[in-house]
Write a protein that holds these residues in place. Structure first.
Motif, PDB file in Angstrom:
ATOM      1  N   ARG A  15       0.850  -1.193   0.000  1.00 24.47           N
ATOM      2  CA  ARG A  15       0.000   0.000   0.000  1.00 24.47           C
ATOM      3  C   ARG A  15       0.883   1.238   0.000  1.00 24.47           C
ATOM      4  N   ASN A  17       0.967   5.613   0.270  1.00 23.16           N
ATOM      5  CA  ASN A  17       0.218   6.813   0.607  1.00 23.16           C
ATOM      6  C   ASN A  17       0.147   7.682  -0.648  1.00 23.16           C
ATOM      7  N   ALA A  18      -0.600   8.752  -0.600  1.00 23.45           N
ATOM      8  CA  ALA A  18      -0.832   9.578  -1.779  1.00 23.45           C
ATOM      9  C   ALA A  18       0.470  10.163  -2.337  1.00 23.45           C
ATOM     10  N   ASP A  20       3.568   8.938  -2.099  1.00 18.66           N
ATOM     11  CA  ASP A  20       4.359   7.889  -2.744  1.00 18.66           C
ATOM     12  C   ASP A  20       3.751   7.494  -4.087  1.00 18.66           C
ATOM     13  N   TYR A  21       2.411   7.432  -4.153  1.00 15.28           N
ATOM     14  CA  TYR A  21       1.746   7.082  -5.407  1.00 15.28           C
ATOM     15  C   TYR A  21       2.003   8.161  -6.455  1.00 15.28           C
TER      16      TYR A  21
END
Length: 66
Positions: A15, A17-18, A20-21
């Protein structure tokens, strides 16, 4: 298949976080081949009717039929 599949924690995808994405997507775009991306976009824009997955037995389709 009804409900959501549950996987053990060690089989789940990582998963992000925003932030990293966003960094991941920005890196992908920076490395993209402009000619290949243009060809792909051209192909996608030619799709007149998007495909749909058939509903599973027992599920309502968009028209409300079973």
């Amino acid at each position: 298949m009804s409900g959501h599949a549950t996987l053990p924690w060690f089989k789940m995808p990582p998963r992000l976080n925003a932030a990293d994405y966003l960094a991941f997507v920005a890196e992908l775009l920076a490395r993209a081949d402009p000619a290949k991306a243009a060809r792909q976009k051209n192909l996608e824009e030619r799709i007149a009717v998007p495909f749909r997955l058939r509903p599973e037995k027992g599920e309502n389709d968009e028209s409300g039929n079973r």
